[in-house]
Scaffold this motif. Sequence first.
Motif, PDB file in Angstrom:
ATOM      1  N   HIS A   1      10.397  -1.549  33.984  1.00  0.00           N
ATOM      2  CA  HIS A   1       9.878  -1.524  35.347  1.00  0.00           C
ATOM      3  C   HIS A   1       8.972  -0.299  35.529  1.00  0.00           C
ATOM      4  CE1 HIS A   1      12.235  -4.752  37.159  1.00  0.00           C
ATOM      5  NE2 HIS A   1      13.139  -4.429  36.265  1.00  0.00           N
TER       6      HIS A   1
ATOM      7  N   VAL B   1       4.164  -8.476  26.996  1.00  0.00           N
ATOM      8  CA  VAL B   1       4.621  -7.142  26.567  1.00  0.00           C
ATOM      9  C   VAL B   1       5.373  -7.247  25.251  1.00  0.00           C
ATOM     10  CG1 VAL B   1       6.167  -5.222  27.115  1.00  0.00           C
ATOM     11  CG2 VAL B   1       4.675  -6.152  28.871  1.00  0.00           C
ATOM     12  N   GLN B   2       6.274  -8.206  25.159  1.00  0.00           N
ATOM     13  CA  GLN B   2       7.025  -8.404  23.913  1.00  0.00           C
ATOM     14  C   GLN B   2       6.089  -8.719  22.757  1.00  0.00           C
ATOM     15  OE1 GLN B   2      10.482  -8.130  23.426  1.00  0.00           O
ATOM     16  NE2 GLN B   2       9.968  -8.319  21.278  1.00  0.00           N
TER      17      GLN B   2
ATOM     18  N   THR C   1       6.606 -14.928  34.805  1.00  0.00           N
ATOM     19  CA  THR C   1       6.906 -13.953  33.769  1.00  0.00           C
ATOM     20  C   THR C   1       6.374 -14.467  32.441  1.00  0.00           C
ATOM     21  OG1 THR C   1       8.902 -13.279  34.939  1.00  0.00           O
ATOM     22  CG2 THR C   1       8.763 -12.696  32.627  1.00  0.00           C
TER      23      THR C   1
ATOM     24  N   GLU D   1      10.961  -5.102  24.948  1.00  0.00           N
ATOM     25  CA  GLU D   1      11.096  -5.662  26.287  1.00  0.00           C
ATOM     26  C   GLU D   1      10.304  -4.802  27.274  1.00  0.00           C
ATOM     27  OE1 GLU D   1      12.695  -8.493  27.310  1.00  0.00           O
ATOM     28  OE2 GLU D   1      12.834  -8.856  25.152  1.00  0.00           O
ATOM     29  N   PRO D   2       9.762  -5.409  28.315  1.00  0.00           N
ATOM     30  CA  PRO D   2       9.044  -4.624  29.324  1.00  0.00           C
ATOM     31  C   PRO D   2      10.005  -3.748  30.120  1.00  0.00           C
ATOM     32  CG  PRO D   2       9.231  -6.916  30.011  1.00  0.00           C
ATOM     33  CD  PRO D   2       9.773  -6.839  28.619  1.00  0.00           C
TER      34      PRO D   2
ATOM     35  N   TRP E   1       9.023   3.730  34.050  1.00  0.00           N
ATOM     36  CA  TRP E   1       7.942   4.331  33.277  1.00  0.00           C
ATOM     37  C   TRP E   1       7.437   5.595  33.961  1.00  0.00           C
ATOM     38  CZ3 TRP E   1       2.928   5.781  33.905  1.00  0.00           C
ATOM     39  CH2 TRP E   1       2.220   6.069  32.735  1.00  0.00           C
TER      40      TRP E   1
END
Length: 70
Positions: free
Chosen positions: A53, A43-44, A39, A50-51, A57
């Motif tokens: 799932h 993304v952050q 991980t 926060e990402p 999405w």
Amino acid sequence: MIDAGLNTAPANMDAAYAASTLIWARQTYEGRMDYSAVTTSTVQDLLGREPIHLDSWVTAHRQELLDQLS
């Protein structure tokens, strides 16, 4: 597994691609490609949040995606 007839690729997936997916998963499990199972904060760092799932999405954008097919 696919070549040996122990498993079959999904109908919409090329057999060679499916086989390479299995090879990638095996190599990750065995630790030869474990860098891809880590991980990261990408993304952050890029989006400032926060990402989420993929299924979340897709659920949120389902209609937008379906509209693009028309």
